[in-house]
Design a protein around this motif. Sequence first.
Motif, PDB file in Angstrom:
ATOM      1  N   PRO A 105       5.725  26.342 -96.008  1.00 18.18           N
ATOM      2  CA  PRO A 105       4.874  25.708 -95.000  1.00 18.18           C
ATOM      3  C   PRO A 105       4.046  26.690 -94.159  1.00 18.18           C
ATOM      4  O   PRO A 105       2.884  26.399 -93.886  1.00 18.18           O
ATOM      5  N   GLN A 108       1.270  27.599 -96.303  1.00 17.88           N
ATOM      6  CA  GLN A 108       0.688  26.398 -96.903  1.00 17.88           C
ATOM      7  C   GLN A 108       0.492  26.557 -98.406  1.00 17.88           C
ATOM      8  O   GLN A 108      -0.567  26.302 -98.953  1.00 17.88           O
ATOM      9  N   PHE A 135       0.065  18.323-101.401  1.00 24.33           N
ATOM     10  CA  PHE A 135       0.548  18.797-100.107  1.00 24.33           C
ATOM     11  C   PHE A 135      -0.582  19.191 -99.159  1.00 24.33           C
ATOM     12  O   PHE A 135      -0.313  19.529 -98.013  1.00 24.33           O
ATOM     13  N   TYR A 139       0.635  20.177 -93.845  1.00 23.83           N
ATOM     14  CA  TYR A 139       1.428  21.229 -93.218  1.00 23.83           C
ATOM     15  C   TYR A 139       1.241  21.251 -91.706  1.00 23.83           C
ATOM     16  O   TYR A 139       2.184  21.480 -90.971  1.00 23.83           O
ATOM     17  N   SER A 140       0.028  21.005 -91.235  1.00 25.47           N
ATOM     18  CA  SER A 140      -0.251  21.126 -89.809  1.00 25.47           C
ATOM     19  C   SER A 140       0.505  20.086 -88.982  1.00 25.47           C
ATOM     20  O   SER A 140       0.910  20.353 -87.867  1.00 25.47           O
ATOM     21  N   GLU A 142       3.398  18.760 -89.768  1.00 25.23           N
ATOM     22  CA  GLU A 142       4.803  18.742 -90.182  1.00 25.23           C
ATOM     23  C   GLU A 142       5.123  17.525 -91.042  1.00 25.23           C
ATOM     24  O   GLU A 142       6.212  16.966 -90.970  1.00 25.23           O
ATOM     25  N   TRP A 144       5.009  17.733 -94.299  1.00 24.57           N
ATOM     26  CA  TRP A 144       5.383  18.212 -95.629  1.00 24.57           C
ATOM     27  C   TRP A 144       6.739  17.688 -96.108  1.00 24.57           C
ATOM     28  O   TRP A 144       6.916  17.494 -97.312  1.00 24.57           O
TER      29      TRP A 144
END
Length: 189
Positions: A105, A108, A135, A139-140, A142, A144
Amino acid sequence: MALFIKPHGKTGTEKFFRMIGMVIILGLVVYAFWMNNQSTLEKIQARNALWDQTKVLDQSERDFIQGFIRSMRSEFGVKVRVQIILDPITEQEVDPKELLIVISPPTQDVGMHFPGLVRHALGKEFISELENKHFENHYSDEEWPASLMTCLSMIWERLVNVESDQSVPEVHTEENDSMPDPESSAHKE
């Protein structure tokens, strides 16, 4: 030194039933020991199969991923490892029969390795979509973990559908001579 276990009893019938009781108790103890070992082995394998350095996954997400890992092993015979790391993804040695998903993460990045038959069953486009687009932008926020669970569900669904949707090819017999020979028909004009 010899160990003799002799049931005590007044009659032959009583001795027989005591012996049967001892065998049953011994069998139950052996079975309980075996079940305990199986459970411990499953826990150790599950711990090694899921590695989360981020400590972001909650217990329900961990249970879902570990269920996927167990199901892949039991249904398809595929060993699965899921790694969530904080460092950039590096090349690692992977067993050819192992499905490996590595997510980083902070960087990324996602890396996936599929065994040959699983790769063939899923298809290049599907795998490329998972590796490159699935994905993205998750990631930004959260998100994921949810994307990871969706990814695992998509892999499972695709493999189950491949297994159930395969049709048996028609066998060429003398009765059905209207089927052309694939090798000879390729060059006919």
